[in-house]
Scaffold this active site. Structure first.
Site, PDB file in Angstrom:
ATOM      1  N   CYS A   1       7.777  11.449 -12.217  1.00  0.00           N
ATOM      2  CA  CYS A   1       8.768  11.870 -11.226  1.00  0.00           C
ATOM      3  C   CYS A   1      10.171  11.474 -11.698  1.00  0.00           C
ATOM      4  CB  CYS A   1       8.427  11.293  -9.857  1.00  0.00           C
ATOM      5  SG  CYS A   1       9.373  12.038  -8.504  1.00  0.00           S
TER       6      CYS A   1
ATOM      7  N   ALA B   1      13.686   7.532  -3.129  1.00  0.00           N
ATOM      8  CA  ALA B   1      13.713   6.583  -2.014  1.00  0.00           C
ATOM      9  C   ALA B   1      15.029   5.806  -1.897  1.00  0.00           C
ATOM     10  CB  ALA B   1      12.533   5.620  -2.149  1.00  0.00           C
ATOM     11  N   GLY B   2      15.586   5.414  -3.024  1.00  0.00           N
ATOM     12  CA  GLY B   2      16.820   4.634  -3.004  1.00  0.00           C
ATOM     13  C   GLY B   2      18.003   5.464  -2.523  1.00  0.00           C
TER      14      GLY B   2
ATOM     15  N   ASP C   1       8.083   4.525  -3.389  1.00  0.00           N
ATOM     16  CA  ASP C   1       8.593   4.977  -2.091  1.00  0.00           C
ATOM     17  C   ASP C   1       8.310   3.934  -1.027  1.00  0.00           C
ATOM     18  OD1 ASP C   1       8.311   7.737  -3.593  1.00  0.00           O
ATOM     19  OD2 ASP C   1       9.714   7.940  -1.927  1.00  0.00           O
TER      20      ASP C   1
END
Ligand code: RUB
Length: 309
Positions: free
Chosen positions: A127, A22-23, A196
């Protein structure tokens, strides 16, 4: 390549997950928008704004779940200028601010989160989250004798990225398959994962399987810590919207030739799941550690309620 091709290349890399997490997605989108608007210098203002919106939409439409992406795009594209030069100037500054803040946020999250890690801790992660790894690496830098249990994270196996990163950092790491989470939880002191999206009710949306870690952790009375920059909180959940869970292609799970031989079988490949707030001990942001019940406060004070609403 012209500027639109460059923007489309970034969009394609996000879609195909060459750029992922997400980043990283957020930073790439902000940088792509900054580069694109530079090419719009000669346009009249009305056309500039149309092109800007088109480009923003191309980026936002790449992946639906990580709110960091629309947040980054919204924070980058907003401007109050009445001429194109000033608009480009504002957007460029917005992008620079966003990208710098995003980089600095990782360091701050690492520092705050590392306070929760003690000498001798075994940490489970899922993850590949830069924010979660920032906490783990900081604790290690502080000289704490820690080790990590990393899940494989099927189907894309982002766990392989995590174990390589931890290996190269010198942190003892054990790789497990996703289905070994519950059995292995008794060896774990705490769970640290990324985000996320976080909705206004404090629920976490993260890589598929995260909720399984959280449930197993609660059963074993272990804490779950979420590492999330403030731009991963979802303003649209204030309007009652649900975060969309991305469905990805079946060939990430099973070879399409094999699937063709199985006419009665279909594949479901949701990329993310939802962990309710009650399974989360603390959310570590760059502005402090909060219980999930304070998600509204973060949205109000750090993103601004007008964002995308
Ligand atoms: C990545 C994932 C990560 C979050 C947070 O999913 O779920 O936990 O994005 O990552 P994908 P970060 O691989 O499908 O993008 O902390 O790096 O932003």
């Amino acid at each position: 390549m012209n500027a639109m091709e460059d923007l489309n290349t970034t969009a394609e890399k996000i879609k195909t997950m060459e750029i992922r997490g997400a980043g990283r997605i957020a930073v790439a989108a902000s940088a792509a928008l900054r580069a694109y608007v530079m090419s719009l210098k000669s346009l009249p203002m009305s056309e500039f704004n149309v092109k800007l919106e088109e480009a923003a939409k191309i980026l936002v439409d790449t992946r639906p779940t990580a709110v960091s992406l629309p947040n980054a795009v919204a924070l980058t594209k907003r401007h109050s200028a009445t001429n194109v030069y000033d608009a480009i100037d504002e957007i460029t500054k917005n992008a620079e601010k966003f990208i710098t803040n995003a980089e600095q946020a990782l360091g701050k999250i690492g520092k705050i989160g590392a306070e929760r890690i003690h000498d001798g801790d075994v940490i489970m992660t899922h993850c590949n989250s830069h924010a979660a790894l920032s906490i783990i690496k900081k604790a290690f830098d502080q000289g704490k004798d820690i080790s990590v249990i990393a899940t494989e994270s099927r189907p894309r196996r982002q766990g392989f990225i995590t174990i390589r990163e931890l290996n190269d950092y010198g942190i003892p790491t054990t790789l497990i398959v996703d289905s070994a989470v519950r059995l292995t939880m008794k060896e774990v002191d705490l769970v640290v994962v990324g985000a996320d999206s976080i909705s206004v009710n404090g629920a976490l949306i993260n890589k598929i399987g995260t909720s399984q870690l959280a449930m197993a952790a609660q059963e074993a009375r272990r804490n779950v810590i979420v590492a999330a920059e403030t731009y991963k909180f979802s303003p649209r959940t204030l309007l009652g919207e649900m975060v969309e869970i991305e469905d990805r292609a079946s060939d990430e799970v099973i070879d399409s030739e094999i699937l063709k031989e199985l006419p009665n079988v279909k594949v479901k490949n949701p990329a993310f799941d939802v962990t309710p707030a009650e399974y989360i001990d603390l959310i570590i942001t760059e502005v402090g550690a909060f219980p999930p019940a304070m998600a509204f406060t973060i949205l109000r004070d750090y993103l601004g309620l007008e964002m995308q609403i």
